[in-house]
Design an enzyme around this catalytic site. Sequence first.
Site, PDB file in Angstrom:
ATOM      1  N   TYR A 163     -18.944 -20.738  30.950  1.00 43.51           N
ATOM      2  CA  TYR A 163     -19.523 -19.458  30.536  1.00 43.51           C
ATOM      3  C   TYR A 163     -18.832 -18.882  29.298  1.00 43.51           C
ATOM      4  CZ  TYR A 163     -21.445 -14.739  30.930  1.00 43.51           C
ATOM      5  OH  TYR A 163     -22.087 -13.545  30.681  1.00 43.51           O
ATOM      6  N   ASN A 195     -31.354 -12.746  24.645  1.00 44.68           N
ATOM      7  CA  ASN A 195     -30.695 -12.239  25.849  1.00 44.68           C
ATOM      8  C   ASN A 195     -30.622 -13.262  26.975  1.00 44.68           C
ATOM      9  OD1 ASN A 195     -29.965 -10.046  27.971  1.00 44.68           O
ATOM     10  ND2 ASN A 195     -31.886 -10.906  28.724  1.00 44.68           N
TER      11      ASN A 195
END
Length: 256
Positions: free
Chosen positions: A153, A85
């Site tokens: 990103y 995560n």
Amino acid sequence: MGRIDRKVAIVTGGAQGLGEAAVKRLTEEGAQVILSDANSETGAATASKLDAKYYEHDVRNEDQWEALVTDTLDTFGRLDILVNNAGIFTSCPVDETSLEEFRHVIDINLTGCFLGCKHGVRAMKKNPGGAGGSIINLSSVTGLRGQIGGAAYTSSKGGVRLLTKTVAIENAAHQIRCNSIHPGTIITPMLQGLLDAAGDQGPAIKAQMESQLPLGRTGEARDVGDMVLFLASSESCYITGAEMVVDGGMTVGLPF
């Protein structure tokens, strides 16, 4: 009994936000969870609150991955669930993105996930009673499409998506499943901080975001935590290499 009683899990970036929600749902359903995070103060506090074990960890560092997995096996004897995560978000046009910034995002979001998969698979292959496990990689809706300002990103999250599929097909014979989760607009401390920083305009910005979501609301961290739990449990035992989209319909289309 919980849905994942006696399972052993590692959740990276578990101090807050989506990681904290994942830790919470896994511990609630019976797992023994190692919460890893680079922020020792917040990570230790969250782990204590959720009855998890904290481990200070920089996901970019392979030596630290080896130490984390070794400590997990020494303590619990196995690894059943790995949630990759840990990640950061940046927004910058491609022609203004420095090479240093691009590499920094890739190192945390993609390289960190790769190292987790690498050492997670090695551990899961050695589980007592036979190989097996579930690896859950946090990508994003931007791992499925482009985004303005997302040169670094979206590249990292698109890489996570395809890394997931490779890990899934390579390890299917070992009963090690690997799936990616693609959250949309989820209220996390990071997003809430941006809304708060907007002052009086914050509520209007949130309302504008929600107006473009078919389900009419932003998501909550628990929405993603529930998906993590599903993929960690035997309820998803015939699912591997999948893209689990948790976005309120964002990628389906506009609600008008």
